[in-house]
Each structure stands twice: as structure tokens, then as C-alpha cells.
Design a protein around this motif. Structure first.
Motif, short mmCIF file in Angstrom:
data_model
loop_
_atom_site.label_atom_id
_atom_site.label_comp_id
_atom_site.label_asym_id
_atom_site.label_seq_id
_atom_site.Cartn_x
_atom_site.Cartn_y
_atom_site.Cartn_z
N TYR A 104 0.87 -1.26 0.01
CA TYR A 104 0.10 -0.02 0.08
C TYR A 104 0.71 1.16 0.02
O TYR A 104 0.56 2.10 -0.79
N GLY A 105 1.86 1.20 0.93
CA GLY A 105 2.43 2.65 1.08
C GLY A 105 2.97 3.02 0.06
O GLY A 105 2.93 4.49 -0.05
N SER A 106 3.85 2.43 -0.79
CA SER A 106 4.67 2.89 -1.76
C SER A 106 3.90 3.52 -2.79
O SER A 106 4.31 4.30 -3.63
N LYS A 107 2.34 3.35 -2.81
CA LYS A 107 1.51 3.90 -3.95
C LYS A 107 1.00 5.06 -3.63
O LYS A 107 0.24 5.46 -4.34
N ARG A 108 0.96 5.44 -2.20
CA ARG A 108 0.36 6.46 -1.59
C ARG A 108 1.12 7.84 -1.81
O ARG A 108 2.19 7.97 -1.19
N LYS A 109 0.49 8.91 -2.20
CA LYS A 109 1.31 10.14 -2.36
C LYS A 109 1.61 10.85 -1.17
O LYS A 109 2.44 11.71 -1.05
N TRP A 110 0.77 10.61 0.15
CA TRP A 110 0.99 11.25 1.20
C TRP A 110 2.16 10.52 1.91
O TRP A 110 2.81 11.00 2.73
N ILE A 111 2.85 9.34 1.39
CA ILE A 111 3.87 8.81 2.00
C ILE A 111 4.97 9.68 1.30
O ILE A 111 5.71 9.17 0.38
N THR A 112 5.34 10.63 1.79
CA THR A 112 6.51 11.45 1.07
C THR A 112 7.84 11.23 1.52
O THR A 112 8.21 9.97 2.35
N SER A 113 8.73 11.72 0.92
CA SER A 113 10.22 11.32 1.09
C SER A 113 10.48 11.69 2.76
O SER A 113 11.38 11.12 3.12
N GLY A 114 9.96 12.97 2.91
CA GLY A 114 10.12 13.31 4.49
C GLY A 114 9.62 12.24 5.49
O GLY A 114 10.01 11.70 6.47
N THR A 115 8.40 11.37 5.15
CA THR A 115 7.72 10.56 5.91
C THR A 115 8.91 9.19 5.74
O THR A 115 9.04 8.45 6.89
N ILE A 116 9.10 8.72 4.71
CA ILE A 116 10.23 7.48 4.60
C ILE A 116 11.44 7.83 5.34
O ILE A 116 11.70 6.97 5.78
N ASN A 117 11.85 9.13 5.24
CA ASN A 117 13.19 9.59 5.94
C ASN A 117 13.08 9.31 7.59
O ASN A 117 13.69 8.91 8.22
N ALA A 118 11.67 9.72 7.94
CA ALA A 118 11.57 9.65 9.47
C ALA A 118 11.52 8.20 10.03
O ALA A 118 11.91 7.75 10.95
#
Length: 905
Positions: free
Chosen positions: A805-819
Motif C-alpha cells: 500500500y504505502g509505496s503507492k500513496r502520495k501522502w507517504i512523502t520522502s520526509g515520511t520515508i526518511n523519518a
């Protein structure tokens, strides 16, 4: 503690702003008058840095000095010489009558306005000259240096320059400018300025109103360029004006005898560039026009406003004498027959409907002068955002940078001439002289496709002669000899002259408020030069709150405006099929007493949502392909969100006022007043009343005020996910649905102590919401584990959720991934968790090589024992960060095989 990123939607309720003291008022005792309507840029005006941008984008040199800022001023009768005392400070280049000038007074026809300041003579090399440039001074300017009169200029809209070199002394030099501006009482073209504004005429803009600047040039220098593209021949012609020793320029065209000018040993080099890449070069004797061939040229258009850069070098023998940079667009405009044999406006040999708006270029704080460069650009961005591809610049010549932005953003421009000051020989002579300067000044801008000679019989004379003169001066553009020669107001026709559009390229009719077609004449395009004028006053954003609202057919509400605007667009669609090639809507912005703009005078409030206007306009002609890129700087609140006061509105509601527009406005106001109970109640009532909840404007309201699964907007979103995303964008519906389900169906079942029963939570969510419910539970498990430092559980939940799911959602941004990745790196040695985090960061760096994310990815690789890969990515992070000390330290530790992570207990 780490927390999940949240997407917050904020509404800025832009109520009427009153101009107070602008930053920097202490400088020289300058202070902007109070009680004047302001724009969002007013507060950015600073006397120490006024309009600092280079004023002449089509002929650029680096060695220049901006003289904008605080000057002294005085007003005298014309019988008085240079005053001994100057009465105060004025902020140049804002007009004398404007609030931003710090003066805001009226100049009378029998008065002189004096400006004074000093400047330090720059260091000049042997032979170098110092030029003093004025963007524009309205109307007559006489220039003195150190008490010596050096030159003068008549014309309120044209550039002029004076060579001041020989009048300078070492050190401080005094500059004085004397201005006479009779406004509408003299021979001068003055546009819509009148001394006593009423109706459709406005406050004057006397004196200096464009940038004043100094420029150091060599003894022989390129004074101007004339650039003529020829799309059909795949070439561009460049002619030069060269100045020697500060004398009048020598104009070169093909075959002119350079030997007689003393410049026969000069050559010129031209380099045409795409960015930093040189496309083609020409080097030749100066006396000939340069012809540059561009096979497969990229053509300029509103869809693709591509500009070639041009570098011009002047050589004498092997010595570089002068160098300037410019630009041009390959663009062709003419009248051709379409497939049905109808005469149409063609751009680059393709029929292009000119969907335009009538822009008058007035500002509440600066009058003729935009408060900042960003404000100047905003007006073009606004027109583009609303779906127009054309601006008719009405009875005003703008600063060069306005046309530069039209060139850059992709906007077709119909350029009006400024109407004659009077019908006497002096008025005619001045009008023709200024027209000659106007054409030369604006010739190189690809955005300008049409010259408009006369408007609605204002000062009309010798129309055939002057139209033919324009054609001779500039055969590359269309000539609209008389816009509105045939004028309808509420179906009443003013009698047109015989042979109304003689020699012109188009027939032009004005029709208020509703559109109609112009007559058909062989070889001419039919255009609607003005129509519309729907009046919608917005309280708090009026030039004067004592003035009644005004429009060509009275005033209406925003909802009625939308209905009328849609009806007008429907009419245009029919007229276009019948042969109409262009239409100009009045107008993009309110101006002083007129409230018939789409946007308020202060540029704060748009009376209909911009997307609604663009959608309606697109029914006539599609929005340009680049409008999203070109309109990033545009924003405005919607009129329906503006109210008088919360208490008054609330009382009206309690007394039974509950129409849809009112409920919408009151909901927004209640939210601004932080009254959540009323927000919930009002929003529910409004959404329940919506006849078309899936319109863009209604969906945005629903998105803003839907917070729980019980809100009526939730059902709209949940039942129409695909449609909502088509209108608002990818994942927009799911983002709001996710937040509501998490709030109502998951968070209440999360214990304060112990572990959640994820199985029962997931079963309940799937039962109600299917796979979307499952996704939401999986996502919540990830962030719950992170926030509760359950790193084993975090790793078990992270990978399956992200991969599915998460890799396809635009609200999972680079900032969220980094955190998420950094949280795992710092807090656990669990290999499964670290590898799950690496899946996230691997995806993230493929999407965007953001510095912190590169560093996190490298550190995860290193902690997992993949040293060489880690060093590769840490080098990228170091380069992207410009040598950040912490990243550099991690990089050195990796090379020494030392841990980069803190000790985990």
C-alpha cells in the motif's frame, strides 16, 4: 518521540487590509499614508531596496546601479525656478499620487513637481560613458546634473536615456528632475487618468513611475537591437543600433554604408543559445543585418513559451568592445482561412482563438506602479490561472518586465496605444511620436501579437493613414485599427463611422454585458474587443467603502455572476462556430470605482473559484498546457469565504438565514473564529444542501470540513473515490477517508496499556470498508509501533504495509520515508526491521535524491554490513549537502569501519 506526518489543510481568510506604515518608514522620515487599501505585497516595499530587479531584460549588461529609493521632492508653480527647499521625501518610482510614494497628493496642471537626490560618480575607465536611464516619467521631464540642464523627454510611457558623463564631478553629484504633468488637461496621451476621477476614469500617476538607473557603457556600445523572427523561412533577423561617444545611434540595416559612420572596422558576433548550449553562431561586419538560420526551431506559443537566449558581442579587430545579452521567441501571427474558409487569427500557422481579458494595470497602493516585481508577475499568472491565453493591455504601456513575464509565462498580448490627449495638432503630433517610440520599445517581445490603434472613438483621427503606418512599421503583427468602433451597451448601438475598420486586420465590436459577433469583412478576423463587466462588490476590498458597487448591468452576487459568466461562455462557443476569432472579457481586476473584475482591486479575493472560471473558459478554448507550471505564484481567497463579522452572521443564521452560499461562508468564518461545534453543524447543513457535491468547489469544501465517518461529506467521498480523485488529484479522497476511519474506527480501540487487538480491529474495519479498511489498519500498526518503540513489531508491520500500500500513496512523502527509516536505524539492531526500513529508503531515493534521505539510506546499508554500497550513497549525500559536517563525519566513520549509530540498549 517520532510521530506520523500529517497533512494539514489551512485556509487563509484574507479580509480587507488597510495600508499602514510600510517597513522602513524610518528611512528619511518616509511613511506611507494610512487608510488606503493595500495589496499583499505592500508590506514588502522597503525604501532601501525598491524594485531591485534589472529593468531591461532584453538588453542586459552587468554594470548598473539602481537609483530607486527615497528622493526629496517639492511642488512649485511653473513661474518658479529650482526650489531652494524640498518639502519632503518621496519613494521613487511610485507615482506622486500613490500611497506607496509616501505623498499621495494631486499634482495640478499649472504646477511643477521636482525630484532631487545625489549619487557618487563611479570609477570610469578611459572612454567609458555613464548613462542615466528612466523607465518612464509622466509626462514631461527635464533633467539637471549639478545645476546643468542635460536633456528632456516628453511622453509618459517611454524609456529615455541621457549621457551624463561630461557633467560629472568626482565624488558626489546632484541629480534634479523637473516634471510637468497636465494629466487630461494637456496634449499628452494619458490613458484613463483624469484629475477628477469618476465613472470609468481613475487617479493620475504623475512623475517618475518606473525604475531610474545608471549604466556604465564603453565608448562604442550596442544601444538597441531589433529582432525579427521569420517562422516560415526558419530564420531570425537582427538589426543593431550602435552609439559612439554618447552621440545619437547609427541604425544599421542591410546595405547601409558603415564606412561613413567611422565604424567600418567593427564586427558583430551573435550566439543563439538554448540554456547554456550554443545552437548557432554568426560573426559578420556590423553594417549588415544579421540573418540567423534556425532549422527545426522550437516555436513560441502560450502552450510552449520557449525563448532562445541571444548573446551579442561587438568586436574591433581582435578586441571585445561591448557585450549584451537578450532573448527572442520564434513566433508568427497572421490572418488565414481555416478549413471552412473563415478568416481567423493564426499563430504559427495554426488557428488559435484569442481568449482574453482587459487588463488596465492599476494598483490600489502604487497606481501605475506595481508594488513589487512579484506583484507585476502576479497579474499575468492570474490571467493564466483563469484559463485566458490573451491579455489586452488597455490604454497603458507597462514596464519591460511585465512583457518579459508575458514572454516567459506564455501570454498573447494585444497592446493598446494610449489615446491622444486632445484633438489639436499638438495632441496628434505627440500621439504619433509616442506611437513610434512604443513600437520600437516593445518590438522584440514575442508575446505582443496585436497593436490596437484606437479605442471607442477616443481621440480617433486619420484612422486609415495611421493603420497603414503601423503596418509599415511592423508587418509582423496584426493591427486592430479601432477596437469598439461599433459599441453596444445593453443592446443600444452607438452609431459607427462609415468604413469603420478601414485598413485593419480585424473587425472589432464591444458589447456590454453579453457578447455578440463583429461584422464579417473579407480578409479580416472577427473579434469581440470587450464584453462582460459583471459587477460583484466585495466588502472590505473596495477602493472606497462609500461607493456603491458598479457593473455594466448593476451588481450581483458571486453565484449569479457564475451563472452569467457561464451563459456568456455558452454564447462565445456559438459565436466562435459562427466565425468569432477572439474575445476580451472586462475585466480581471476591480479598478477604483469599478467592481466588475473577477478579482478584487487588492488582488486578495477572487469572486469565483479560479478552477471554476478556468473550467468555463476551457469550454471556449482549452487552457494552455503549461498553465499549472506558469501559475505557481497565483493565490486568492474566494469571495464566498469573506464575511462582515462573525456575530452578525451568526445572528442572521439563528434568525433563519440558511441558503447554501451563506452557510458556506459562515462555516469558514466559524472555523476562523475557532468555534468547532458550529463548524460541524454548519458544514453538515451546507453539504446536505449541495445540489452538485462533486463539483470542484464543493469537493474542496467537503475535504476541508470532513473529519469523521459521521460527517455527511464522508459518504460523498467514500462513494465517489475515483471521481473525487479525477477532480482533486491522486489519493485526495483516500487521504481524507483514511484520517476519518482512523479517528472513529481504530483510535478508540487502542488501549492505553497493553497491546491492541489488531485482529478484531482489522476484522471490523474490513467488514465496514473492505480493502481500504485493511490498508488503514496496516498503516496505523506501523506508526503505532514506532511511536511506542516496539521496533520488532515495527519491522513486522512495515514491510508488508509499504510493499502493498504505502509505496503507492502520495501522502507517504520522502520526509515520511526518511523519518521511518531513521527511526529504525537509530533504535534497533533487529535485522528484519532494518531490512524492512531499507525497502522504504530504496524506494524513496529512486523517487527523489533528497539529502537527508540519501544519508539515512546509506546508514541503513552500513548498519546491515553493506559498506561499499553505503559509501556510494553517503558520497551522494555529502555532495547534495555541500559538505555537511555530520554527513562528512558519518562518511569518515564508514571508511574507518566505526559505527555511525548510537548504542542501543
Amino acid at each position: 518521540m517520532f510521530k506520523k506526518e500529517c497533512k494539514c489543510i489551512l485556509l487563509s481568510l484574507s479580509l480587507g487590509v488597510i495600508l499602514t506604515n510600510v517597513q522602513g518608514q524610518a528611512n528619511g522620515n518616509w511613511q506611507a499614508p494610512k487608510d488606503a487599501i493595500a495589496t499583499r505585497w505592500t508590506k514588502m516595499v522597503n525604501p532601501s531596496n525598491v524594485l531591485p530587479e534589472y529593468p531591461r531584460p532584453q538588453l542586459v549588461r552587468n554594470n548598473w546601479t539602481n537609483l530607486n529609493g527615497l528622493w526629496e521632492y517639492a511642488v512649485t508653480q511653473q513661474s518658479v525656478g529650482t526650489p531652494d527647499n524640498f518639502s519632503g521625501n518621496i519613494l521613487v518610482p511610485y507615482p506622486f499620487e500613490s500611497a506607496l510614494s509616501g505623498v499621495k497628493k494631486r499634482l495640478q496642471p499649472d504646477q511643477w513637481l521636482w525630484y532631487k537626490r545625489s549619487f557618487t560618480k563611479p570609477v570610469l575607465k578611459p572612454g567609458e560613458r555613464l548613462l542615466l536611464h528612466f523607465g518612464a516619467v509622466d509626462f514631461e521631464a527635464v533633467v539637471f546634473i549639478n545645476d546643468k540642464e542635460l536633456g528632456s523627454h516628453k511622453g509618459g510611457y517611454q524609456h529615455f536615456s541621457i549621457d551624463v558623463t561630461d557633467a560629472l564631478t568626482t565624488g558626489k553629484n546632484n541629480l534634479v528632475v523637473r516634471v510637468w504633468d497636465p494629466t487630461d488637461k494637456g496634449p499628452n496621451p494619458h490613458g484613463k487618468q483624469v484629475l477628477n476621477p469618476e465613472g470609468i476614469m481613475y487617479t493620475p500617476s504623475s512623475g517618475i513611475w518606473q525604475t531610474v538607473w545608471l549604466e556604465v557603457v564603453p565608448q562604442v556600445f550596442v544601444q538597441s537591437l531589433k529582432i525579427t523572427p521569420d517562422v516560415d523561412k526558419h530564420q531570425v533577423r537582427v538589426d543593431f543600433a550602435v552609439n559612439k561617444d554618447g552621440k545619437s545611434p547609427d541604425l544599421f540595416a542591410a546595405g547601409s554604408p558603415a564606412a561613413t559612420t567611422g565604424l567600418s572596422d567593427y564586427t558583430v558576433e551573435l550566439n543563439v543559445k538554448k540554456g547554456t548550449t550554443v545552437v548557432t553562431s554568426v560573426k559578420q561586419p556590423l553594417e549588415k543585418s544579421a540573418y540567423i538560420t534556425l532549422q527545426n526551431a522550437r516555436l513560441w506559443s502560450p502552450d510552449d513559451p520557449f525563448l532562445y537566449d541571444l548573446q551579442v558581442k561587438l568586436w574591433k579587430g581582435g578586441k571585445l568592445v561591448d557585450e549584451v545579452t537578450s532573448y527572442f521567441g520564434m513566433r508568427k501571427v497572421d490572418i488565414q482561412k481555416d478549413k471552412q474558409g473563415v478568416d481567423r487569427i493564426f499563430l504559427n500557422n495554426q488557428y488559435t482563438y484569442n481568449l482574453g481579458t482587459l487588463d488596465q494595470g492599476f494598483w490600489p497602493d502604487g497606481l501605475y506602479t506595481a508594488p513589487t516585481d512579484a506583484a507585476l508577475k502576479f497579474d499575468i499568472e492570474a490571467a493564466k490561472a483563469m484559463g485566458f491565453n490573451t491579455i489586452r493591455k488597455h490604454i497603458k504601456i507597462e514596464p519591460d518586465r511585465w512583457y518579459y513575464y508575458a514572454d516567459k509565462l506564455g501570454m498573447l498580448v494585444w497592446q493598446d496605444m494610449v489615446n491622444p490627449g486632445n484633438d489639436a495638432p499638438a495632441g496628434h503630433s505627440q500621439f504619433e511620436q509616442e506611437n513610434k517610440e512604443n513600437v520600437a520599445q516593445l518590438y522584440n517581445h514575442p508575446s505582443i501579437v496585436t497593436w490596437v490603434l484606437f479605442n471607442e472613438k477616443w481621440g480617433q483621427y486619420d484612422q486609415e493613414r495611421l493603420t497603414n503606418w503601423f503596418k509599415a512599421q511592423d508587418p509582423t503583427r496584426l493591427i486592430n485599427g479601432h477596437s469598439g468602433e461599433m459599441l453596444y451597451v445593453n443592446d443600444q448601438l452607438r452609431s459607427p463611422s462609415p468604413n469603420a475598420w478601414v485598413a485593419a486586420d480585424m473587425t472589432d465590436v464591444h458589447s456590454y454585458p453579453f457578447p455578440r459577433n463583429a461584422p464579417a469583412e473579407p480578409g479580416k478576423a472577427r473579434v469581440l474587443g470587450e464584453f462582460g463587466g459583471i459587477g460583484v462588490p466585495v466588502e472590505g476590498h473596495l477602493w472606497s467603502d462609500l461607493q456603491a458597487g458598479w457593473g455594466y448591468d448593476g451588481v450581483v452576487s458571486p453565484s449569479v455572476m457564475q451563472q452569467q459568466y457561464k451563459q456568456m461562455a455558452d454564447s462565445l462557443k456559438v459565436l466562435e462556430r459562427l466565425g468569432l476569432s477572439a474575445s476580451i472579457y472586462t475585466q480581471p481586476f476591480d479598478v477604483e470605482s469599478e467592481q466588475n473584475g473577477i478579482i478584487t482591486y487588492d488582488r486578495a479575493i477572487i469572486k469565483l473559484p479560479v478552477a471554476t472560471i478556468r473550467s468555463i473558459n476551457a469550454q471556449v478554448w482549452p487552457a494552455t498546457k503549461n498553465f499549472l507550471l506558469a501559475t505557481k505564484g497565483f493565490s486568492a481567497s474566494v469571495a464566498d469565504t469573506v464575511s462582515k463579522s462573525y456575530a452578525v452572521r451568526l445572528k442572521e443564521y439563528q434568525q433563519g438565514k440558511k441558503d447554501s452560499a451563506f452557510l458556506r461562508a459562515l462555516t469558514v468564518l466559524a472555523d476562523a473564529q475557532k468555534d468547532p461545534a458550529m463548524v460541524e453543524k454548519l458544514a453538515a447543513e451546507h453539504i446536505s444542501q449541495m445540489k452538485n457535491p462533486l463539483s470542484e468547489v464543493n469537493l474542496k469544501f467537503i475535504m476541508r470540513f470532513t473529519n469523521t465517518t459521521r460527517d455527511p461529506g464522508f459518504a460523498v467521498l467514500y462513494k465517489n473515490v475515483q471521481k473525487v480523485n479525477e477532480i482533486l488529484g491522486k489519493d485526495e479522497a483516500e487521504s481524507k477517508i483514511t484520517a476519518a476511519i482512523e479517528k472513529d474506527e481504530i483510535n478508540p480501540y487502542l488501549p492505553t496499556d497493553g497491546k491492541p487487538d489488531w485482529t478484531s480491529i482489522e476484522k471490523r474495519a474490513i467488514t465496514k470498508y473492505g480493502d481500504l479498511g485493511k490498508e488503514i489498519v496496516w498503516q496505523t500498526k506501523v506508526f503505532y509501533a514506532a511511536n511506542h518503540q516496539d521496533w520488532d513489531g515495527f519491522g513486522l508491520a512495515l514491510r508488508p504495509w509499504f510493499e502493498k500500500y504505502g509505496s503507492k500513496r502520495k501522502w507517504i512523502t520522502s520526509g515520511t520515508i526518511n523519518a521511518l527509516g531513521w527511526a529504525a536505524f537509530e533504535n534497533t539492531t533487529n535485522r528484519n526491521t532494518l531490512e524492512a526500513a531499507l525497502v522504504l529508503t530504496s524506494h524513496g531515493v529512486q523517487q527523489e535524491e533528497q539529502t537527508n534521505l540519501l544519508d539515512t539510506h546509506a546508514n541503513l546499508l552500513y548498519k546491515l554490513g553493506k559498506k561499499q554500497e553505503a559509501l556510494h550513497w553517503e558520497e551522494k549525500a555529502l555532495t547534495a549537502s555541500n559538505g555537511d559536517a555530520e554527513i562528512q563525519n558519518n562518511y569518515e566513520k564508514m571508511k574507518r569501519d566505526e559505527p555511525t549509530w548510537p548504542r542501543v540498549n
